[in-house]
Design a protein around this motif. Structure first.
Motif, mmCIF file in Angstrom:
data_model
loop_
_atom_site.group_PDB
_atom_site.id
_atom_site.type_symbol
_atom_site.label_atom_id
_atom_site.label_comp_id
_atom_site.label_asym_id
_atom_site.label_seq_id
_atom_site.Cartn_x
_atom_site.Cartn_y
_atom_site.Cartn_z
ATOM 1 N N GLY A 181 29.189 130.798 -25.226
ATOM 2 C CA GLY A 181 29.267 131.331 -26.777
ATOM 3 C C GLY A 181 28.469 132.755 -26.687
ATOM 4 O O GLY A 181 28.996 133.713 -27.028
ATOM 5 N N ALA A 182 27.442 132.582 -25.883
ATOM 6 C CA ALA A 182 26.643 133.851 -25.977
ATOM 7 C C ALA A 182 27.383 134.983 -24.931
ATOM 8 O O ALA A 182 27.236 136.179 -25.629
ATOM 9 N N ALA A 183 28.076 134.571 -23.999
ATOM 10 C CA ALA A 183 28.773 135.341 -23.096
ATOM 11 C C ALA A 183 30.055 136.078 -23.730
ATOM 12 O O ALA A 183 30.170 137.129 -23.697
ATOM 13 N N THR A 184 30.587 135.146 -24.657
ATOM 14 C CA THR A 184 31.487 135.799 -25.530
ATOM 15 C C THR A 184 31.167 136.765 -26.407
ATOM 16 O O THR A 184 31.987 137.670 -26.889
ATOM 17 N N VAL A 185 30.068 136.308 -27.133
ATOM 18 C CA VAL A 185 29.701 137.350 -28.146
ATOM 19 C C VAL A 185 29.148 138.765 -27.494
ATOM 20 O O VAL A 185 29.527 139.827 -28.026
ATOM 21 N N LEU A 186 28.663 138.612 -26.393
ATOM 22 C CA LEU A 186 28.542 140.007 -25.449
ATOM 23 C C LEU A 186 29.768 140.420 -25.318
ATOM 24 O O LEU A 186 29.930 141.917 -25.482
#
Length: 354
Positions: free
Chosen positions: A240-245
């Protein structure tokens, strides 16, 4: 007068391109996940959809007076009609034996619950609606319900309250892992991806220029770090953090004027909802055609899988062009007429009282 959520909408190209990426990624995942590990990345298109949904809801409602009822009606008319059509087709095709019995439920009760966006176990013990990919729509509708209810409070507090609600629910899922299926569903860390999207929506705003450069970068970094930190409790949030980035990078690039218009990508983004909903119908249509042609390998070969993916995308585009677009316009035109008549009646009544 309370405004409609549809007033003042603009196209954010980066989000449309990311919608296209999410839809095509999920389609590829469903056909090629057992062919190469690279296609497993496609399943994270679901989280990408959730984050985009959070961005759009905050961007469209911030600083505007919108009644929760108007919000619910707008979301329902956008999401439900096409989902109901796809679910009904799935139900009928399943009844005639086209769909796999291992995932399909013939129960009319389950079909009704699916149309009402109520998660329930099918006859095979799976927490899946009649149209199995509709499980994501159950999360979407729950997000809309909570977000719409929060329109009753001042805008400055909405994101804080939403964070408290979704974080509490996700933590309950960790504390009570043996909770009933329905409780387990609504305490998923998927809710936190909606929350992350809402944070990005609050940071960028509808015109992508809400804050100056460095505050924007700092706040984006804070959201990513928070997601990564929560990943120690909810492993789903690492991706999810990678997707937010990824999303923030695209939006920042558009803010800086680096995102040109690509008609094909924009079309795929516009049609992404129909592509997502009707992919399984297209897959099974391909499988049925191969069976009628007595092609025994079916969708187990690379070429036939490619044909199924192409058919799913083309089917989604056709459904968007010839069904989704005119149907949505007709429904919203009827709603606008109804709201106009209601507003006129209210003004007449007020004048009479004066």
């Amino acid at each position: 007068m309370q405004s409609s959520i549809r007033q003042g909408r603009r196209v954010i190209l980066s989000l449309q391109y990311l919608r296209a990426l999410a839809a095509v990624g999920v389609v590829l995942f469903h056909q090629f996940q057992n062919v190469s590990p690279i296609f497993i990345l496609g399943k994270y298109g679901v989280g990408l959809f959730f984050i985009i949904s959070g961005i759009i809801m905050v961007s469209l409602t911030e600083g505007r007076a919108i009644k929760p009822l108007n919000f619910f009606i707008d979301r329902l008319t956008r999401v439900a009609p096409m989902y109901w059509i796809a679910t009904f087709i799935t139900f009928i095709l399943g009844c005639v034996g086209i769909y796999s019995p291992s995932i399909y439920s013939h129960g009319i009760g389950h079909f009704i619950l699916s149309c009402l966006f109520i998660p329930s176990l099918n006859e095979h013990g799976n927490m899946m609606p009649t149209l199995f990919i509709g499980w994501t729509l159950n999360y979407e509708m729950f997000f809309y319900f909570v977000f719409g209810a929060l329109l009753l409070i001042q805008g400055r507090y909405r994101l804080i309250v939403l964070a408290m609600i979704f974080l509490s629910l996700a933590l309950c899922g960790v504390i009570f892992p043996q909770a009933p299926n329905l409780v387990h569903f609504y305490t998923s860390p998927y809710l936190l991806e909606f929350l992350a999207g809402c944070c990005l929506g609050a940071i960028f705003g509808l015109d992508l220029m809400k804050l100056r450069a460095w505050p924007t970068v700092a706040l984006i970094a804070a959201v990513i770090i928070a997601m990564a930190g929560l990943g120690f409790v909810f492993p789903l949030l690492w991706t999810g953090a990678a997707t937010v980035l990824l999303v923030a990078t695209f939006m920042w690039a558009e803010r800086r004027g680096y995102v040109p218009s690509f008609p094909l990508a924009l079309m795929l983004g516009n049609a992404s909802y129909s592509i997502y909903l009707f992919q399984q119908i297209a897959f099974d249509a391909t499988q049925t055609a191969l069976r009628l042609l007595r092609y025994r390998p079916g969708l187990h070969t690379i070429p036939t899988r490619c044909v199924a993916v192409l058919l799913a995308i083309l089917t989604g585009i056709a459904v968007y062009r010839f069904i989704e677009t005119p149907l949505t316009k007709t429904i919203r035109r009827a709603l606008d007429v109804s709201r106009g008549a209601s507003n006129s009646s209210s003004k007449t009544a007020a004048t009479a009282r004066i």
